[in-house]
Design an enzyme around this catalytic site. Structure first.
Site, PDB file in Angstrom:
ATOM      1  N   ALA A 173       0.856  -1.194   0.000  1.00  0.00           N
ATOM      2  CA  ALA A 173       0.000   0.000   0.000  1.00  0.00           C
ATOM      3  C   ALA A 173       0.885   1.235   0.000  1.00  0.00           C
ATOM      4  O   ALA A 173       2.103   1.143   0.197  1.00  0.00           O
ATOM      5  CB  ALA A 173      -0.888   0.003   1.238  1.00  0.00           C
ATOM      6  N   LYS A 174       0.324   2.368  -0.243  1.00  0.00           N
ATOM      7  CA  LYS A 174       1.041   3.645  -0.141  1.00  0.00           C
ATOM      8  C   LYS A 174      -0.009   4.741  -0.042  1.00  0.00           C
ATOM      9  O   LYS A 174      -1.143   4.566  -0.508  1.00  0.00           O
ATOM     10  CB  LYS A 174       1.903   3.871  -1.390  1.00  0.00           C
ATOM     11  CG  LYS A 174       3.089   4.771  -1.170  1.00  0.00           C
ATOM     12  CD  LYS A 174       4.211   3.994  -0.504  1.00  0.00           C
ATOM     13  CE  LYS A 174       5.485   4.777  -0.416  1.00  0.00           C
ATOM     14  NZ  LYS A 174       6.589   3.951   0.069  1.00  0.00           N
TER      15      LYS A 174
END
Lengths: 430, 86
Positions: free
Chosen positions: A115-116
């Site tokens: 994720a980011k």
């Protein structure tokens, strides 16, 4: 020549780090013959959250902010990835970085997905109290889209342990009182006192040195006689240098944002770190000669540690390198063209996605300690980091031999195989 | 000033940056990026117990950043209180 390699040579040289990562994914997927259905799944992100939220500024006015969280894949474990605060942050960038996190966790076999996230903001334009309110309100806006067993943010560009502590505190305020102590692991990269891990500061540099040690063992190479050059003297470059010094290796050239220096008799990394702390860079360091970039990159040494930024080893600079091995402490320092030249010249490369994974591994340890209400000593963290990164190194080496390919492609194959296996076992609902 | 996209667009070090002239693409990772924002740049997870320790020194000096340049502890005795310790 496989399809992706042809693409490398036919495309223009202007390419972002994300294009390079996508090319690398294609190359690995072609070579390992990745299941086409799984390839389809992995080519897409799972969730993309965009939040717009108001924050009261110090002058009493309200400002609106836009934040993102992209969750690429969680088949191996909770989503995991940093939060960056920067005005150029956009959904495409976040998407690419989230995807990269999936590969990175999978390579070193930690139970995390990718994720980011981030906020479009220039933090230098805000006061500390405004940054606190922005961080807290962003965490509130994300709500249950993050969580200790679901999606675990961490520091990235322009975010730090303090911001993680604010996000933690805000998240805990949103869960029932009797569950708060079970949720400390909602973020990693926290200050030590708030549940951070020992060894996080040096983790990436330590991982780089563990990989170099293993390479030296493979090649029957004596590190106590080795010379090395380092690009970038920030956290990763300085720690890797200091830890390599303990092996008896000699640092002979360093380039950072302020310039490059050289001393064939050796530069003391501990002393240089103090100098950089005081002076903001290596420029002006006594007992060294100032050199230009071309001279730095051509310096004859055994090991080169690029630990600064992307696209430094290119078709122009790769022919100049005069080293036996490149240990990629930075993300994306070598372009695909640079890779081809290094391979032709017989220069070994420990790819970024493996070499600098020490950071995400120790983040996993932080998460684990919080989950178990434990505090590990530094020695324990180091020992466990070694036990995690060395098998990953060996797996990549094995896979490179199996497919007769370069280590970067092999590292991607290791990651993709793990993901493919889990999808094959679990199947697709319904 | 060579105004660039990516991280460089807000980096306070771009004017004198030794990398920027060799980089044509927007930068998304840089170990030496600095926004100049004190609230962010000045904070670290670093704590004494987390530091790499040098066996040659004892007490606070063991992981003090000034240990090799220190002019205070000349007799080499273990130090447990020091206003200069970092």
């Amino acid at each position: 020549m496989v399809k992706a390699e042809k693409e490398i040579s036919s495309r223009t040289k202007k390419r972002s780090v994300y294009d390079s990562v996508r090319l690398q994914f294609d190359k690995a997927a072609d070579l390992m013959n990745l299941d086409s259905n799984i390839r389809k799944i992995l080519s897409h992100t799972q969730n993309e959250i965009v939040v717009h939220f108001p924050v009261k500024m110090d002058n009493g006015k309200i400002e609106m902010f836009t934040g993102y969280r992209v969750q690429h894949n969680n088949v191996l474990g909770p989503y995991k990835g940093g939060l960056r605060f920067h005005p150029d942050v956009d959904i495409d960038e976040i998407r690419a970085l989230a995807t990269w996190m999936t590969w990175k966790s999978a390579i070193v076999d930690i139970p995390f997905g990718g994720a980011k996230g981030g906020i479009q903001i220039d933090p230098s334009k805000y006061s500390i109290s405004e940054l606190e309110r922005i961080s807290r309100r962003f965490a509130f806006a994300l709500g249950n889209n993050i969580g200790p067993e679901y999606d675990i943010p961490a520091p990235d560009v322009n975010t730090n342990a303090q911001i993680m502590a604010w996000i933690l505190d805000t998240y805990l305020s949103m869960v029932p009182a009797n569950e708060r102590q079970r949720c400390i692991h909602v973020v990693t990269g926290k200050p030590i006192e708030s549940g951070g891990s020992q060894g996080r500061e040096k983790a990436t540099g330590q991982g780089v040195v563990y990989c170099i040690e293993e390479w030296a063992k493979d090649k029957n190479f004596d590190l106590s006689k080795a010379t090395y050059i380092v690009q970038g003297f920030g956290n990763v470059g300085s720690w890797a240098s200091k830890l390599l010094k303990l092996k008896g290796s000699r640092l002979i050239a360093v380039q950072d944002v302020t310039g490059a220096i050289f001393n064939e008799h050796g530069i003391d990394p501990d002393d240089l770190a103090i100098f950089v702390q005081k002076n903001g860079g290596v420029k002006g360091y006594p007992n060294s000669k100032v050199i230009d970039f071309e001279t730095f990159i051509s310096t004859k040494a055994d090991i080169f540690i690029p630990a600064a930024l992307e696209n430094q080893i290119t078709d122009e600079t790769a022919p100049l390198l005069n080293v036996k091995m490149v240990a990629e402490g930075a993300n994306g320092p070598t372009t695909p063209e640079g890779d081809l030249i290094l391979a032709k010249r017989g220069i070994d490369v420990i790819p970024d996605i493996l070499c600098n994974a020490g950071g995400v591994i120790v983040s996993y340890f932080e998460w684990l300690q919080n989950k178990r209400s434990e505090y590990w000593e530094l020695e324990e963290v180091d020992c466990k980091l070694r036990k995690k990164i060395i098998p990953a190194y060996k797996k990549v080496r094995e896979t490179a031999n199996e497919y007769n390919t370069d280590w970067r492609t092999a590292a991607y194959i290791v990651a993709l195989r793990r993901l493919e296996k889990v999808y094959q076992e679990r199947g697709i609902f319904p | 000033m060579n105004k660039k996209k990516g991280l460089c667009s807000t980096c306070i070090r771009q004017e004198d940056c030794s990398y920027i002239k060799y980089t044509s693409e927007a930068i998304h990772f840089c170990e030496e990026f600095s926004s100049g924002c004190k609230g962010i740049d000045g904070f670290s997870t670093k704590s004494a117990s987390n530091d790499y320790a040098d066996e040659e020194y004892e007490g606070l000096c063991r992981n003090c950043e000034y240990k090799s340049s220190c002019n205070i502890n000349k007799n080499g005795m273990p130090i447990w209180h020091c206003e200069e310790y970092i």
